[in-house]
Design a protein around this motif. Structure first.
Motif, PDB file in Angstrom:
ATOM      1  N   SER A 236     -71.861   6.514  46.876  1.00  0.00           N
ATOM      2  CA  SER A 236     -73.104   6.115  47.530  1.00  0.00           C
ATOM      3  C   SER A 236     -74.335   6.815  46.961  1.00  0.00           C
ATOM      4  N   MET A 237     -74.120   7.700  45.985  1.00  0.00           N
ATOM      5  CA  MET A 237     -75.227   8.417  45.339  1.00  0.00           C
ATOM      6  C   MET A 237     -75.016   8.384  43.830  1.00  0.00           C
ATOM      7  N   PRO A 238     -75.324   7.269  43.196  1.00  0.00           N
ATOM      8  CA  PRO A 238     -75.058   7.117  41.761  1.00  0.00           C
ATOM      9  C   PRO A 238     -75.656   8.267  40.946  1.00  0.00           C
ATOM     10  N   GLY A 239     -74.829   8.772  40.014  1.00  0.00           N
ATOM     11  CA  GLY A 239     -75.293   9.856  39.158  1.00  0.00           C
ATOM     12  C   GLY A 239     -74.979  11.240  39.687  1.00  0.00           C
ATOM     13  N   HIS A 240     -74.422  11.321  40.899  1.00  0.00           N
ATOM     14  CA  HIS A 240     -74.108  12.632  41.471  1.00  0.00           C
ATOM     15  C   HIS A 240     -72.615  12.770  41.705  1.00  0.00           C
TER      16      HIS A 240
ATOM     17  N   VAL B 125     -84.328  12.662  50.888  1.00  0.00           N
ATOM     18  CA  VAL B 125     -82.913  12.693  51.240  1.00  0.00           C
ATOM     19  C   VAL B 125     -82.095  11.592  50.572  1.00  0.00           C
ATOM     20  N   SER B 126     -80.787  11.658  50.816  1.00  0.00           N
ATOM     21  CA  SER B 126     -79.832  10.791  50.128  1.00  0.00           C
ATOM     22  C   SER B 126     -80.088   9.314  50.379  1.00  0.00           C
ATOM     23  N   GLY B 127     -80.477   8.944  51.600  1.00  0.00           N
ATOM     24  CA  GLY B 127     -80.734   7.542  51.891  1.00  0.00           C
ATOM     25  C   GLY B 127     -81.941   7.015  51.142  1.00  0.00           C
ATOM     26  N   GLU B 128     -82.959   7.853  50.974  1.00  0.00           N
ATOM     27  CA  GLU B 128     -84.136   7.471  50.196  1.00  0.00           C
ATOM     28  C   GLU B 128     -83.746   7.241  48.738  1.00  0.00           C
ATOM     29  N   TYR B 129     -82.888   8.100  48.237  1.00  0.00           N
ATOM     30  CA  TYR B 129     -82.389   7.995  46.867  1.00  0.00           C
ATOM     31  C   TYR B 129     -81.536   6.736  46.701  1.00  0.00           C
ATOM     32  N   ALA B 130     -80.608   6.536  47.642  1.00  0.00           N
ATOM     33  CA  ALA B 130     -79.655   5.429  47.517  1.00  0.00           C
ATOM     34  C   ALA B 130     -80.336   4.073  47.628  1.00  0.00           C
TER      35      ALA B 130
ATOM     36  N   GLY C  32     -82.235  -5.447  40.443  1.00  0.00           N
ATOM     37  CA  GLY C  32     -83.308  -5.873  39.561  1.00  0.00           C
ATOM     38  C   GLY C  32     -84.634  -6.058  40.269  1.00  0.00           C
ATOM     39  N   TRP C  33     -84.741  -5.576  41.501  1.00  0.00           N
ATOM     40  CA  TRP C  33     -85.948  -5.777  42.298  1.00  0.00           C
ATOM     41  C   TRP C  33     -87.005  -4.708  42.028  1.00  0.00           C
ATOM     42  N   LEU C  34     -86.589  -3.531  41.558  1.00  0.00           N
ATOM     43  CA  LEU C  34     -87.520  -2.422  41.320  1.00  0.00           C
ATOM     44  C   LEU C  34     -87.188  -1.741  40.010  1.00  0.00           C
ATOM     45  N   ASP C  35     -88.188  -1.119  39.414  1.00  0.00           N
ATOM     46  CA  ASP C  35     -88.004  -0.260  38.247  1.00  0.00           C
ATOM     47  C   ASP C  35     -87.694   1.132  38.777  1.00  0.00           C
ATOM     48  N   LEU C  36     -86.450   1.579  38.620  1.00  0.00           N
ATOM     49  CA  LEU C  36     -85.991   2.821  39.243  1.00  0.00           C
ATOM     50  C   LEU C  36     -86.818   4.021  38.797  1.00  0.00           C
ATOM     51  N   GLU C  37     -87.053   4.149  37.511  1.00  0.00           N
ATOM     52  CA  GLU C  37     -87.798   5.305  37.003  1.00  0.00           C
ATOM     53  C   GLU C  37     -89.203   5.347  37.586  1.00  0.00           C
ATOM     54  N   ALA C  38     -89.847   4.184  37.671  1.00  0.00           N
ATOM     55  CA  ALA C  38     -91.223   4.130  38.172  1.00  0.00           C
ATOM     56  C   ALA C  38     -91.294   4.436  39.665  1.00  0.00           C
ATOM     57  N   VAL C  39     -90.383   3.855  40.453  1.00  0.00           N
ATOM     58  CA  VAL C  39     -90.468   4.077  41.901  1.00  0.00           C
ATOM     59  C   VAL C  39     -90.022   5.489  42.271  1.00  0.00           C
ATOM     60  N   ALA C  40     -89.102   6.075  41.498  1.00  0.00           N
ATOM     61  CA  ALA C  40     -88.709   7.460  41.756  1.00  0.00           C
ATOM     62  C   ALA C  40     -89.898   8.391  41.561  1.00  0.00           C
TER      63      ALA C  40
ATOM     64  N   ILE D  32     -87.068  18.883  47.475  1.00  0.00           N
ATOM     65  CA  ILE D  32     -85.627  18.779  47.214  1.00  0.00           C
ATOM     66  C   ILE D  32     -85.339  17.303  47.005  1.00  0.00           C
ATOM     67  N   THR D  33     -84.771  16.962  45.857  1.00  0.00           N
ATOM     68  CA  THR D  33     -84.571  15.550  45.554  1.00  0.00           C
ATOM     69  C   THR D  33     -83.393  15.341  44.615  1.00  0.00           C
ATOM     70  N   TYR D  34     -82.682  14.239  44.843  1.00  0.00           N
ATOM     71  CA  TYR D  34     -81.583  13.847  43.967  1.00  0.00           C
ATOM     72  C   TYR D  34     -82.095  13.213  42.679  1.00  0.00           C
TER      73      TYR D  34
END
Length: 326
Positions: A47-51, A277-282, A291-299, A315-317
């Motif tokens: 549920s937390m890709p990349g972690h 938190v994790s839900g914001e990240y997920a 394909g709805w958002l650009d992950l790098e830009a919205v992060a 503190i961020t994932y």
């Protein structure tokens, strides 16, 4: 009509970055790390890709990977080999977090923060000692004052292992005072406390509970974590923690509570932290996968908004990915 005030003049390349009001750097970010005493290899968190959960003997390697991106600080969460009613592995000398602290501080230059709570270590999944009653009674809540001693023992155990900062997260009344007294009494006057001063009973914690194996076995945490509808109460909580000796005040979660981050920034002359938190990240990952958002830009935009609201530390994932871009 003659225009005399043209804000767009300051939006051209070259000057745009010079007049930017909010800056974000890798040094502002703290990366969470999950250390699992039951694991023999790294275990991806679905549920937390990349972690991943990492074994204790790989904790230092994991932190070194984080530091290579420019992030300088980590916060540790432990998954113990066994659990009981009082979460005794949280404050055991050979507990998973204490072992990881020793490994990381011996092999890296990272600034190490230890989460101080019991929910990952109790067999009922709540953040302290439960009231007496039926084990599965959903109305049971945590006994506040009996929990303070265990939180203090956990903080001292982490300090003895070499932690740089402790971060109590249980929303137990008086936790900062109890921990400060215990740390000072054990000779750790210089270990600071980052208090989860305004921690809400939020629906955004789901993936974290999967990652840390810390979901309540029954009931919920509404009797000790804050009501999401309350804003003024956060100032009361933060004031108490500041008076008890908290060095840093934290708001958790971050994005749904930027008003609270801003309130604390205006009211307190000390560092303000926010937990993305994790839900914001997920949810950003899920939207990006569609394909709805650009992950790098919205992060990046999300973290900038948290900083703009007044947070000094985040503190961020997303820490590693955003740090590399910065």
């Amino acid at each position: 009509m003659e225009l005399t005030d043209r804000p767009r003049r300051l939006r051209t390349d070259g000057v745009r970055s010079l007049v930017r009001e909010t800056s974000l750097s890798a040094a502002d970010l703290i990366a969470p790390v999950f250390v699992d005493a039951t694991a023999t290899e790294r275990v991806p968190i679905d549920s937390m890709p990349g972690h991943e959960r990492v074994p204790v003997d790989e904790a230092a390697d994991r932190v070194s990977e984080i530091c290579e991106t420019g992030v300088e600080a980590v916060i540790l969460f432990g998954i113990p080999e066994s659990k009981d009613a009082t979460g005794s592995r949280a404050y055991a000398e050979d507990g998973v977090t204490q072992r990881a602290i020793r490994e990381i501080t011996a092999e890296t230059d990272a600034y190490v923060i230890g989460d101080v709570c019991l929910c990952e270590y109790t067999d009922h999944g709540h953040c302290g000692v439960l009231e007496t009653g039926a084990a599965d009674d959903p109305t049971l809540t945590v006994r506040n004052d009996e929990t303070l001693e265990l939180l203090a023992r956990t903080a001292v155990a982490q300090a003895e292992a070499g932690v740089d900062m402790v971060a109590p997260s249980s929303m137990t009344d008086g936790m900062v005072a109890a921990i400060r007294e215990a740390l000072d009494g054990a000779g750790f006057e210089d270990v600071p406390i980052m208090s989860y001063a305004a921690k809400y009973e939020s629906a955004f914690y789901g993936p974290f509970r999967d990652a840390a194996d810390g979901a309540p076995a029954f009931g919920d945490r509404r009797h000790y974590q804050m009501d999401p509808a309350n804003r003024r109460e956060a100032l009361r909580e933060a004031t108490l923690d500041a008076e008890e000796g908290a060095d840093v005040l934290m708001v958790k979660p971050a994005l749904p509570y930027l008003d609270v981050v801003g309130d604390l920034r205006r009211e307190f002359n000390r560092p303000i932290a926010a937990y993305n938190v994790s839900g914001e990240y997920a949810m950003l990952h899920a939207a990006a996968e569609k394909g709805w958002l650009d992950l790098e830009a919205v992060a990046l935009e999300s973290l900038q908004s948290i900083k703009r609201a007044g947070a000094d530390l985040i503190i961020t994932y997303f820490a590693e990915d955003v740090a590399e871009r910065l």
